[in-house]
Design a protein around this motif. Structure first.
Motif, PDB file in Angstrom:
ATOM      1  N   LYS A   6      37.771  70.499  75.347  1.00 34.89           N
ATOM      2  CA  LYS A   6      37.649  69.157  74.759  1.00 34.89           C
ATOM      3  C   LYS A   6      36.710  68.291  75.588  1.00 34.89           C
ATOM      4  CE  LYS A   6      41.998  67.901  74.053  1.00 34.89           C
ATOM      5  NZ  LYS A   6      43.229  67.174  73.762  1.00 34.89           N
ATOM      6  N   ASP A   7      36.924  68.289  76.913  1.00 33.08           N
ATOM      7  CA  ASP A   7      36.077  67.487  77.798  1.00 33.08           C
ATOM      8  C   ASP A   7      34.613  67.880  77.674  1.00 33.08           C
ATOM      9  OD1 ASP A   7      38.259  66.133  78.643  1.00 33.08           O
ATOM     10  OD2 ASP A   7      38.436  67.135  80.591  1.00 33.08           O
ATOM     11  N   GLU A   8      34.380  69.189  77.640  1.00 29.14           N
ATOM     12  CA  GLU A   8      33.009  69.680  77.518  1.00 29.14           C
ATOM     13  C   GLU A   8      32.387  69.232  76.201  1.00 29.14           C
ATOM     14  OE1 GLU A   8      30.588  71.215  79.203  1.00 29.14           O
ATOM     15  OE2 GLU A   8      31.884  70.817  80.934  1.00 29.14           O
ATOM     16  N   MET A   9      33.173  69.300  75.139  1.00 27.36           N
ATOM     17  CA  MET A   9      32.657  68.919  73.828  1.00 27.36           C
ATOM     18  C   MET A   9      32.330  67.427  73.778  1.00 27.36           C
ATOM     19  SD  MET A   9      34.543  71.262  70.964  1.00 27.36           S
ATOM     20  CE  MET A   9      36.239  71.150  71.463  1.00 27.36           C
ATOM     21  N   VAL A  10      33.180  66.628  74.408  1.00 27.87           N
ATOM     22  CA  VAL A  10      32.913  65.182  74.455  1.00 27.87           C
ATOM     23  C   VAL A  10      31.583  64.932  75.170  1.00 27.87           C
ATOM     24  CG1 VAL A  10      33.664  62.991  75.466  1.00 27.87           C
ATOM     25  CG2 VAL A  10      35.321  64.464  74.335  1.00 27.87           C
ATOM     26  N   ALA A  11      31.404  65.589  76.324  1.00 31.15           N
ATOM     27  CA  ALA A  11      30.169  65.405  77.094  1.00 31.15           C
ATOM     28  C   ALA A  11      28.956  65.833  76.270  1.00 31.15           C
ATOM     29  CB  ALA A  11      30.244  66.188  78.395  1.00 31.15           C
ATOM     30  N   LEU A  12      29.086  66.962  75.592  1.00 27.00           N
ATOM     31  CA  LEU A  12      27.961  67.468  74.801  1.00 27.00           C
ATOM     32  C   LEU A  12      27.637  66.564  73.615  1.00 27.00           C
ATOM     33  CD1 LEU A  12      28.677  71.290  74.885  1.00 27.00           C
ATOM     34  CD2 LEU A  12      26.533  70.205  75.559  1.00 27.00           C
ATOM     35  N   LEU A  13      28.665  66.059  72.972  1.00 26.37           N
ATOM     36  CA  LEU A  13      28.428  65.168  71.827  1.00 26.37           C
ATOM     37  C   LEU A  13      27.731  63.890  72.276  1.00 26.37           C
ATOM     38  CD1 LEU A  13      31.673  65.444  69.669  1.00 26.37           C
ATOM     39  CD2 LEU A  13      29.394  66.245  69.067  1.00 26.37           C
ATOM     40  N   ASN A  14      28.129  63.386  73.432  1.00 27.12           N
ATOM     41  CA  ASN A  14      27.489  62.193  73.961  1.00 27.12           C
ATOM     42  C   ASN A  14      26.021  62.450  74.277  1.00 27.12           C
ATOM     43  OD1 ASN A  14      29.389  60.101  73.958  1.00 27.12           O
ATOM     44  ND2 ASN A  14      30.482  61.074  75.630  1.00 27.12           N
ATOM     45  N   ARG A  15      25.786  63.571  74.926  1.00 23.01           N
ATOM     46  CA  ARG A  15      24.430  63.944  75.277  1.00 23.01           C
ATOM     47  C   ARG A  15      23.580  64.077  74.014  1.00 23.01           C
ATOM     48  NH1 ARG A  15      21.439  67.088  79.269  1.00 23.01           N
ATOM     49  NH2 ARG A  15      20.205  68.506  78.048  1.00 23.01           N
ATOM     50  N   ARG A  16      24.187  64.698  73.029  1.00 24.87           N
ATOM     51  CA  ARG A  16      23.530  64.895  71.744  1.00 24.87           C
ATOM     52  C   ARG A  16      23.155  63.579  71.078  1.00 24.87           C
ATOM     53  NH1 ARG A  16      22.905  68.386  67.581  1.00 24.87           N
ATOM     54  NH2 ARG A  16      23.080  66.726  66.068  1.00 24.87           N
ATOM     55  N   SER A  17      24.099  62.658  71.062  1.00 26.30           N
ATOM     56  CA  SER A  17      23.799  61.416  70.363  1.00 26.30           C
ATOM     57  C   SER A  17      22.710  60.652  71.114  1.00 26.30           C
ATOM     58  CB  SER A  17      25.065  60.597  70.131  1.00 26.30           C
ATOM     59  OG  SER A  17      25.339  59.765  71.206  1.00 26.30           O
ATOM     60  N   TYR A  18      22.695  60.826  72.444  1.00 25.08           N
ATOM     61  CA  TYR A  18      21.632  60.213  73.232  1.00 25.08           C
ATOM     62  C   TYR A  18      20.273  60.790  72.850  1.00 25.08           C
ATOM     63  CZ  TYR A  18      19.880  57.595  77.121  1.00 25.08           C
ATOM     64  OH  TYR A  18      19.226  56.667  77.872  1.00 25.08           O
ATOM     65  N   LEU A  19      20.228  62.104  72.776  1.00 27.43           N
ATOM     66  CA  LEU A  19      18.977  62.781  72.414  1.00 27.43           C
ATOM     67  C   LEU A  19      18.530  62.411  71.005  1.00 27.43           C
ATOM     68  CD1 LEU A  19      19.799  66.287  73.896  1.00 27.43           C
ATOM     69  CD2 LEU A  19      17.872  64.851  74.578  1.00 27.43           C
ATOM     70  N   ARG A  20      19.505  62.328  70.111  1.00 26.93           N
ATOM     71  CA  ARG A  20      19.180  62.027  68.726  1.00 26.93           C
ATOM     72  C   ARG A  20      18.560  60.632  68.603  1.00 26.93           C
ATOM     73  NH1 ARG A  20      24.229  62.081  66.015  1.00 26.93           N
ATOM     74  NH2 ARG A  20      24.106  59.926  66.656  1.00 26.93           N
ATOM     75  N   ASN A  21      19.108  59.698  69.360  1.00 28.88           N
ATOM     76  CA  ASN A  21      18.551  58.349  69.357  1.00 28.88           C
ATOM     77  C   ASN A  21      17.127  58.325  69.899  1.00 28.88           C
ATOM     78  OD1 ASN A  21      20.618  56.675  68.261  1.00 28.88           O
ATOM     79  ND2 ASN A  21      21.820  57.081  70.085  1.00 28.88           N
ATOM     80  N   LEU A  22      16.893  59.115  70.934  1.00 31.21           N
ATOM     81  CA  LEU A  22      15.551  59.165  71.510  1.00 31.21           C
ATOM     82  C   LEU A  22      14.553  59.722  70.513  1.00 31.21           C
ATOM     83  CD1 LEU A  22      16.110  60.453  75.143  1.00 31.21           C
ATOM     84  CD2 LEU A  22      15.306  58.206  74.446  1.00 31.21           C
ATOM     85  N   VAL A  23      14.945  60.825  69.883  1.00 31.39           N
ATOM     86  CA  VAL A  23      14.058  61.451  68.904  1.00 31.39           C
ATOM     87  C   VAL A  23      13.751  60.469  67.775  1.00 31.39           C
ATOM     88  CG1 VAL A  23      13.882  63.282  67.171  1.00 31.39           C
ATOM     89  CG2 VAL A  23      14.779  63.808  69.436  1.00 31.39           C
ATOM     90  N   ARG A  24      14.783  59.752  67.347  1.00 32.70           N
ATOM     91  CA  ARG A  24      14.614  58.766  66.272  1.00 32.70           C
ATOM     92  C   ARG A  24      13.626  57.662  66.683  1.00 32.70           C
ATOM     93  NH1 ARG A  24      19.419  55.167  66.192  1.00 32.70           N
ATOM     94  NH2 ARG A  24      18.156  54.350  67.880  1.00 32.70           N
ATOM     95  N   ASP A  25      13.780  57.168  67.920  1.00 35.16           N
ATOM     96  CA  ASP A  25      12.899  56.099  68.391  1.00 35.16           C
ATOM     97  C   ASP A  25      11.441  56.563  68.499  1.00 35.16           C
ATOM     98  OD1 ASP A  25      15.095  54.517  68.484  1.00 35.16           O
ATOM     99  OD2 ASP A  25      15.302  54.506  70.673  1.00 35.16           O
ATOM    100  N   VAL A  26      11.264  57.765  69.026  1.00 37.74           N
ATOM    101  CA  VAL A  26       9.891  58.275  69.151  1.00 37.74           C
ATOM    102  C   VAL A  26       9.296  58.459  67.767  1.00 37.74           C
ATOM    103  CG1 VAL A  26       8.422  60.094  70.063  1.00 37.74           C
ATOM    104  CG2 VAL A  26      10.501  59.510  71.253  1.00 37.74           C
ATOM    105  N   HIS A  27      10.096  58.992  66.897  1.00 38.34           N
ATOM    106  CA  HIS A  27       9.642  59.239  65.534  1.00 38.34           C
ATOM    107  C   HIS A  27       9.198  57.930  64.875  1.00 38.34           C
ATOM    108  CE1 HIS A  27       9.312  61.675  61.962  1.00 38.34           C
ATOM    109  NE2 HIS A  27       9.865  60.679  61.281  1.00 38.34           N
ATOM    110  N   ALA A  28      10.020  56.894  65.021  1.00 35.25           N
ATOM    111  CA  ALA A  28       9.713  55.598  64.417  1.00 35.25           C
ATOM    112  C   ALA A  28       8.419  55.021  64.991  1.00 35.25           C
ATOM    113  CB  ALA A  28      10.868  54.629  64.640  1.00 35.25           C
ATOM    114  N   ALA A  29       8.230  55.195  66.303  1.00 37.05           N
ATOM    115  CA  ALA A  29       7.041  54.627  66.940  1.00 37.05           C
ATOM    116  C   ALA A  29       5.772  55.354  66.512  1.00 37.05           C
ATOM    117  CB  ALA A  29       7.189  54.679  68.456  1.00 37.05           C
ATOM    118  N   LEU A  30       5.905  56.620  66.194  1.00 35.34           N
ATOM    119  CA  LEU A  30       4.731  57.421  65.834  1.00 35.34           C
ATOM    120  C   LEU A  30       4.360  57.283  64.364  1.00 35.34           C
ATOM    121  CD1 LEU A  30       5.422  60.685  67.843  1.00 35.34           C
ATOM    122  CD2 LEU A  30       3.576  59.067  68.248  1.00 35.34           C
ATOM    123  N   GLU A  31       5.245  56.743  63.581  1.00 38.29           N
ATOM    124  CA  GLU A  31       5.004  56.569  62.129  1.00 38.29           C
ATOM    125  C   GLU A  31       3.685  55.862  61.861  1.00 38.29           C
ATOM    126  OE1 GLU A  31       7.700  57.063  59.028  1.00 38.29           O
ATOM    127  OE2 GLU A  31       7.062  58.693  60.346  1.00 38.29           O
TER     128      GLU A  31
END
Lengths: 202, 140
Positions: free
Chosen positions: A177-202
């Motif tokens: 459970k702890d590992e999954m929480v950490a991974l989900l957090n990391r994931r959402s962080y990465l997803r936000n970054l990808v989204r921001d870069v994507h928006a800036a490159l539009e």
């Protein structure tokens, strides 16, 4: 009734999505409003409710991330709540909080945001820096790669979780459970970054 | 969502935006991130080695208005405090001061984490044990 129970499934994360789809269609037919058209109002209402629960359950379980988040939720894990509590513990102990986002990723994220800001300013000033754009494309590819890698790591934790459910090993369950929480957090962080870069490159 | 006046003020006139020399022994750097929203916050402090008073603080935050306001406020608050005093700043005080709504509490948590991370970095550089009060006498 949990979404897993809707499909008569144990609370496990490795899931045969093809079989899930089949069950979904079978159950959908069973509770289809047309079949209750001539039935008393209460029965119609009950069928509608079941049908809507079934839809929610299917949409949640077929998506690997939402399925994991849902399971953690049923286990009483609240991602944000955890972060607040960890900060409080660190303050009480006079220690530094262990960051969920690893330092090297943070460094990269910071650097990336600096570049994004630069690009936005250049754009606002009417010019577009091709080198900067290239750097950002590379960063986007890098973060997308990390995002995919985190999904693989998450799937590995599913295996640990499922095994722990089978053996009833609570320690192993908590660890997964702890590992999954950490991974989900990391994931959402990465997803936000990808989204921001994507928006800036539009 | 409507921001409180204080958030708007810090957002429009952020205090202490900038960078301190990361390699200096007197400077502690904290870099933290909030997974919920992708925010990233860097907070730096410059500590007087004699008095352990935080003489300067700078920040740079990428994120929403509340995250920027929280870190801006954090730099204002740590300035002039000793390291030991700064460690007692809590996210709930930031929430209160900025009147942050529940959905923005994580921004204040992030600011507190950033303060602790910056102090932690400074302690590490100067061989001060983590849980140990930074300055004997300042802890009471």
């Amino acid at each position: 009734m949990t979404y897993f129970e809707v499909f008569g499934l144990p609370p496990k994360l490795q899931l045969d999505t093809a079989a899930l789809e089949k069950s979904f269609y079978r159950l959908s037919r069973e509770f289809h409003p047309d079949r209750f058209a001539s039935k008393p109002a209460e029965e119609q209402a009950a069928a509608t409710e079941k049908s809507s629960l079934l839809n929610d359950a299917y949409r949640t379980l077929r998506d690997p991330i939402r399925r994991t988040e849902y399971l953690l939720e049923t286990e009483g894990v609240e991602l944000e709540e955890q972060s607040v509590k960890a900060t409080e513990r660190a303050r009480a102990a006079g220690e530094q909080k262990k960051q969920i986002v690893p330092p090297d990723l943070l460094e990269e994220a910071f650097e990336l945001n600096m570049q994004l800001e630069e690009l936005k300013m250049a754009k606002a000033g009417g010019d577009d820096d091709p080198q900067l754009r290239k750097d950002l494309e590379a960063a986007k590819a890098n973060f997308t790669g990390l995002l995919h890698a985190s999904q693989k790591q998450l799937e590995a934790e599913w295996t640990s979780w499922d095994a722990a459910v089978d053996t009833g090993d609570n320690g192993a369950k908590d660890a997964a459970k702890d590992e999954m929480v950490a991974l989900l957090n990391r994931r959402s962080y990465l997803r936000n970054l990808v989204r921001d870069v994507h928006a800036a490159l539009e | 969502m409507a921001y409180s006046d204080k958030v708007v003020d810090h957002y429009e006139n952020p205090r202490n935006v900038g960078t301190l020399d990361k390699s200096s022994a007197e400077v502690g750097t904290g870099l933290v991130g909030a997974p919920e929203c992708g925010d990233v916050m860097r907070l730096q402090i410059k500590v007087n080695p004699e008095t352990q008073v935080i003489e300067d603080a700078k920040f740079k935050t990428f994120g929403c208005g509340s995250a920027i306001a929280s870190s801006s406020l954090a730099t204002e608050w740590v300035k002039g405090k000793t390291v030991a005093e700064a460690l007692s700043i809590s996210n709930t005080e930031i929430v209160k001061e900025l009147a942050l709504p529940p959905v923005k509490i994580h921004c204040s948590v992030l600011a507190e984490d950033a303060i602790r991370a910056a102090i932690g970095d400074w302690k590490k550089k100067n061989n001060v044990a983590e849980a140990e009060p930074a300055l004997a006498g300042a802890s009471a």
